[in-house]
Motif scaffolding. Sequence first.
Motif, PDB file in Angstrom:
ATOM      1  N   TRP A  94       2.275   7.972 -40.267  1.00 49.67           N
ATOM      2  CA  TRP A  94       2.800   6.680 -40.726  1.00 49.67           C
ATOM      3  C   TRP A  94       2.163   5.582 -39.885  1.00 49.67           C
ATOM      4  O   TRP A  94       2.249   5.599 -38.665  1.00 49.67           O
ATOM      5  CB  TRP A  94       4.314   6.675 -40.606  1.00 49.67           C
ATOM      6  N   ILE A  95       1.505   4.631 -40.560  1.00 48.84           N
ATOM      7  CA  ILE A  95       0.914   3.477 -39.886  1.00 48.84           C
ATOM      8  C   ILE A  95       1.665   2.234 -40.337  1.00 48.84           C
ATOM      9  O   ILE A  95       1.583   1.846 -41.506  1.00 48.84           O
ATOM     10  CB  ILE A  95      -0.583   3.319 -40.232  1.00 48.84           C
ATOM     11  N   ASP A  96       2.390   1.608 -39.415  1.00 46.69           N
ATOM     12  CA  ASP A  96       3.071   0.367 -39.762  1.00 46.69           C
ATOM     13  C   ASP A  96       2.166  -0.802 -39.379  1.00 46.69           C
ATOM     14  O   ASP A  96       1.902  -1.046 -38.203  1.00 46.69           O
ATOM     15  CB  ASP A  96       4.413   0.245 -39.042  1.00 46.69           C
ATOM     16  N   MET A  97       1.703  -1.545 -40.403  1.00 48.68           N
ATOM     17  CA  MET A  97       0.810  -2.668 -40.194  1.00 48.68           C
ATOM     18  C   MET A  97       1.536  -4.000 -40.378  1.00 48.68           C
ATOM     19  O   MET A  97       0.905  -5.067 -40.418  1.00 48.68           O
ATOM     20  CB  MET A  97      -0.407  -2.553 -41.123  1.00 48.68           C
ATOM     21  N   SER A  98       2.862  -3.944 -40.464  1.00 42.11           N
ATOM     22  CA  SER A  98       3.678  -5.149 -40.471  1.00 42.11           C
ATOM     23  C   SER A  98       3.639  -5.765 -39.075  1.00 42.11           C
ATOM     24  O   SER A  98       3.183  -5.155 -38.111  1.00 42.11           O
ATOM     25  CB  SER A  98       5.126  -4.810 -40.829  1.00 42.11           C
ATOM     26  N   THR A  99       4.159  -6.994 -38.966  1.00 38.14           N
ATOM     27  CA  THR A  99       4.369  -7.595 -37.654  1.00 38.14           C
ATOM     28  C   THR A  99       5.863  -7.610 -37.399  1.00 38.14           C
ATOM     29  O   THR A  99       6.611  -8.340 -38.055  1.00 38.14           O
ATOM     30  CB  THR A  99       3.796  -9.025 -37.605  1.00 38.14           C
ATOM     31  N   ILE A 100       6.306  -6.772 -36.435  1.00 42.08           N
ATOM     32  CA  ILE A 100       7.731  -6.637 -36.169  1.00 42.08           C
ATOM     33  C   ILE A 100       7.962  -6.567 -34.660  1.00 42.08           C
ATOM     34  O   ILE A 100       7.033  -6.663 -33.861  1.00 42.08           O
ATOM     35  CB  ILE A 100       8.333  -5.406 -36.879  1.00 42.08           C
ATOM     36  N   SER A 101       9.191  -6.359 -34.286  1.00 45.47           N
ATOM     37  CA  SER A 101       9.576  -6.306 -32.882  1.00 45.47           C
ATOM     38  C   SER A 101       8.953  -5.104 -32.168  1.00 45.47           C
ATOM     39  O   SER A 101       9.038  -3.973 -32.658  1.00 45.47           O
ATOM     40  CB  SER A 101      11.102  -6.207 -32.783  1.00 45.47           C
ATOM     41  N   PRO A 102       8.341  -5.314 -30.997  1.00 43.91           N
ATOM     42  CA  PRO A 102       7.812  -4.177 -30.231  1.00 43.91           C
ATOM     43  C   PRO A 102       8.910  -3.182 -29.863  1.00 43.91           C
ATOM     44  O   PRO A 102       8.681  -1.964 -29.893  1.00 43.91           O
ATOM     45  CB  PRO A 102       7.222  -4.838 -28.978  1.00 43.91           C
ATOM     46  N   ASP A 103      10.078  -3.690 -29.512  1.00 42.00           N
ATOM     47  CA  ASP A 103      11.171  -2.804 -29.121  1.00 42.00           C
ATOM     48  C   ASP A 103      11.619  -1.955 -30.300  1.00 42.00           C
ATOM     49  O   ASP A 103      11.836  -0.739 -30.165  1.00 42.00           O
ATOM     50  CB  ASP A 103      12.336  -3.640 -28.588  1.00 42.00           C
ATOM     51  N   ALA A 104      11.741  -2.564 -31.475  1.00 36.15           N
ATOM     52  CA  ALA A 104      12.109  -1.801 -32.676  1.00 36.15           C
ATOM     53  C   ALA A 104      11.038  -0.777 -33.020  1.00 36.15           C
ATOM     54  O   ALA A 104      11.348   0.327 -33.484  1.00 36.15           O
ATOM     55  CB  ALA A 104      12.335  -2.754 -33.848  1.00 36.15           C
ATOM     56  N   THR A 105       9.790  -1.133 -32.797  1.00 39.31           N
ATOM     57  CA  THR A 105       8.693  -0.205 -33.075  1.00 39.31           C
ATOM     58  C   THR A 105       8.813   1.055 -32.233  1.00 39.31           C
ATOM     59  O   THR A 105       8.625   2.175 -32.730  1.00 39.31           O
ATOM     60  CB  THR A 105       7.344  -0.889 -32.806  1.00 39.31           C
ATOM     61  N   GLU A 145      -5.359  10.102 -30.210  1.00 39.95           N
ATOM     62  CA  GLU A 145      -5.931  11.134 -31.085  1.00 39.95           C
ATOM     63  C   GLU A 145      -5.529  10.900 -32.539  1.00 39.95           C
ATOM     64  O   GLU A 145      -6.326  11.121 -33.462  1.00 39.95           O
ATOM     65  CB  GLU A 145      -5.486  12.523 -30.626  1.00 39.95           C
ATOM     66  N   THR A 146      -4.316  10.442 -32.740  1.00 41.12           N
ATOM     67  CA  THR A 146      -3.879  10.111 -34.098  1.00 41.12           C
ATOM     68  C   THR A 146      -4.703   8.956 -34.644  1.00 41.12           C
ATOM     69  O   THR A 146      -5.113   8.954 -35.809  1.00 41.12           O
ATOM     70  CB  THR A 146      -2.386   9.759 -34.112  1.00 41.12           C
ATOM     71  N   LEU A 147      -4.963   7.962 -33.807  1.00 42.42           N
ATOM     72  CA  LEU A 147      -5.816   6.847 -34.220  1.00 42.42           C
ATOM     73  C   LEU A 147      -7.191   7.347 -34.634  1.00 42.42           C
ATOM     74  O   LEU A 147      -7.731   6.923 -35.669  1.00 42.42           O
ATOM     75  CB  LEU A 147      -5.942   5.828 -33.086  1.00 42.42           C
TER      76      LEU A 147
END
Length: 301
Positions: A94-105, A145-147
């Motif tokens: 899963w790649i989240d490319m939204s802009t969201i909270s670092p803590d929530a991430t 490695e996932t990247l």
Amino acid sequence: MEQSKRVGFVGLGIMGRSMAKNVAKRGFPVTVWNRTPAKMAEAREWGARLAAHPKEAAEQCDVVITIVGDTSDVREVALGPNGLLEGAHEGLIWIDMSTISPDATRELARVAAERGVRMLDAPVSGGDVGAREGTLSIMVGGDEETLAEVKPVLEAMGKNIVHCGSAGAGQTVKACNQIMCGVNLLGMVEALAFARKSGVDLDKMIQVTTQGAAGSWALANLAPRVVRGDLDPGFSVRFQQKDLRIVLEEAARLMLPLLGTSTVHQLLRSVEAHDGGEDGTHALIRVMEQLGNLKIVPSKE
């Protein structure tokens, strides 16, 4: 990663629709889901498969990319009913490319890992033009490695792909990006106001200052649009405000005063109060016009 790998896209807004299309052009089979059915119909025309919900996109794909509006939206499409984590299967990334909270991430990455899903946070910079042209800057947090495994997918969307650190690091670097975008934006509109009040030709001022130490992306790309009277969004005030809110919330957690960022956030609130939330961020010029009692944006005929 072979082009036979299947890529899902959850979110087909201004950015997501172009990014998904570029991934498909690179030869990856693409499945999409969006809240607005019309945007899915548009994707079908260039060959995308349509999913009934994020869960189905995850079930059918090896990689799922989310690019939605805010932290709450990411939680909904990932953790809500028929969310993508309900479609988790062995090997899913899963790649989240939204802009969201670092803590929530960081929290979402932990939840994903509990379900056997590897997550990267990979917010982008470059606006609608970069999304269309596949030249986005992509800042990545998570396992290196996932990247490496998904880098060919990201290369279909961006030219500057940087591993920034562990989970949440991509979002932290994006916050830094938004701080600089906001402060540069303020400098640009103040310079335009100063030039106009002084009777200097705005085009000539822009021509000179973009080539020196004062140059910035905002000055080179947004200032000419202001002078033309084009306040249409490449990136809207509403979304910039969301990003700056995330920055300021994180700064509060860090006990870090950000005076310039706070000022831009308040000035853009004035733009929103005058029904400019869907305008481009350079609509900040409207506030400067009001404060300085001057006219910069030409009237539309």
